[in-house]
Scaffold this motif. Sequence first.
Motif, PDB file in Angstrom:
ATOM      1  N   VAL A  30       0.842  -1.199   0.000  1.00 35.06           N
ATOM      2  CA  VAL A  30       0.000   0.000   0.000  1.00 35.06           C
ATOM      3  C   VAL A  30       0.878   1.250   0.000  1.00 35.06           C
ATOM      4  O   VAL A  30       0.622   2.201  -0.746  1.00 35.06           O
ATOM      5  N   GLU A  31       1.916   1.249   0.824  1.00 36.60           N
ATOM      6  CA  GLU A  31       2.818   2.407   0.864  1.00 36.60           C
ATOM      7  C   GLU A  31       3.498   2.618  -0.484  1.00 36.60           C
ATOM      8  O   GLU A  31       3.609   3.759  -0.954  1.00 36.60           O
ATOM      9  N   ASP A  32       3.939   1.534  -1.135  1.00 39.20           N
ATOM     10  CA  ASP A  32       4.570   1.654  -2.452  1.00 39.20           C
ATOM     11  C   ASP A  32       3.585   2.208  -3.480  1.00 39.20           C
ATOM     12  O   ASP A  32       3.935   3.066  -4.302  1.00 39.20           O
ATOM     13  N   LYS A  41       3.823   5.724  -5.639  1.00 39.49           N
ATOM     14  CA  LYS A  41       3.735   5.780  -7.105  1.00 39.49           C
ATOM     15  C   LYS A  41       2.636   6.732  -7.549  1.00 39.49           C
ATOM     16  O   LYS A  41       2.815   7.510  -8.494  1.00 39.49           O
ATOM     17  N   LEU A  42       1.486   6.677  -6.868  1.00 35.24           N
ATOM     18  CA  LEU A  42       0.383   7.572  -7.229  1.00 35.24           C
ATOM     19  C   LEU A  42       0.747   9.034  -6.965  1.00 35.24           C
ATOM     20  O   LEU A  42       0.384   9.916  -7.760  1.00 35.24           O
ATOM     21  N   GLU A  43       1.452   9.304  -5.886  1.00 37.20           N
ATOM     22  CA  GLU A  43       1.893  10.675  -5.608  1.00 37.20           C
ATOM     23  C   GLU A  43       2.845  11.166  -6.690  1.00 37.20           C
ATOM     24  O   GLU A  43       2.760  12.320  -7.127  1.00 37.20           O
ATOM     25  N   ALA A  89       3.600  14.518 -11.562  1.00 32.55           N
ATOM     26  CA  ALA A  89       3.927  14.636 -12.986  1.00 32.55           C
ATOM     27  C   ALA A  89       2.766  15.246 -13.761  1.00 32.55           C
ATOM     28  O   ALA A  89       2.973  16.105 -14.627  1.00 32.55           O
ATOM     29  N   LEU A  90       1.540  14.819 -13.444  1.00 35.60           N
ATOM     30  CA  LEU A  90       0.366  15.388 -14.124  1.00 35.60           C
ATOM     31  C   LEU A  90       0.212  16.875 -13.815  1.00 35.60           C
ATOM     32  O   LEU A  90      -0.115  17.672 -14.703  1.00 35.60           O
ATOM     33  N   LEU A  91       0.431  17.253 -12.580  1.00 40.37           N
ATOM     34  CA  LEU A  91       0.329  18.674 -12.224  1.00 40.37           C
ATOM     35  C   LEU A  91       1.397  19.497 -12.931  1.00 40.37           C
ATOM     36  O   LEU A  91       1.132  20.630 -13.355  1.00 40.37           O
TER      37      LEU A  91
END
Length: 103
Positions: A54-56, A60-62, A67-69
């Motif tokens: 979950v932490e990994d 990755k989502l962060e 990158a999207l921002l």
Amino acid sequence: MARPSASSVGLLLLLIGYAAAGPESALQPRAVRSSACQEHTSLHNRLDVVEKRVEDTVEKLEAELAALLDVIEDPEWRPLLDTSGKPVVDILDGKGGEGAFLN
């Protein structure tokens, strides 16, 4: 009427306390307790693996969100995001009808 002796009362209280404590057979054999401890340890190990995954995933989502921002804030996209002087349309209000996106 005869009064009960102190030893009779003491014995009666001792028996009541023993009965309230429950049977001695509640203590499980060492092999059963050891097995339960191994299962408990195994469960904690599996939970540690899930927590790490979950932490990994969150990391990755962060990174993807950052990158999207960065892409959105790029000067190439800035004119599309500039709404100054234009009417703002709330696409979630449900009042805009089919042409709500064309304003």
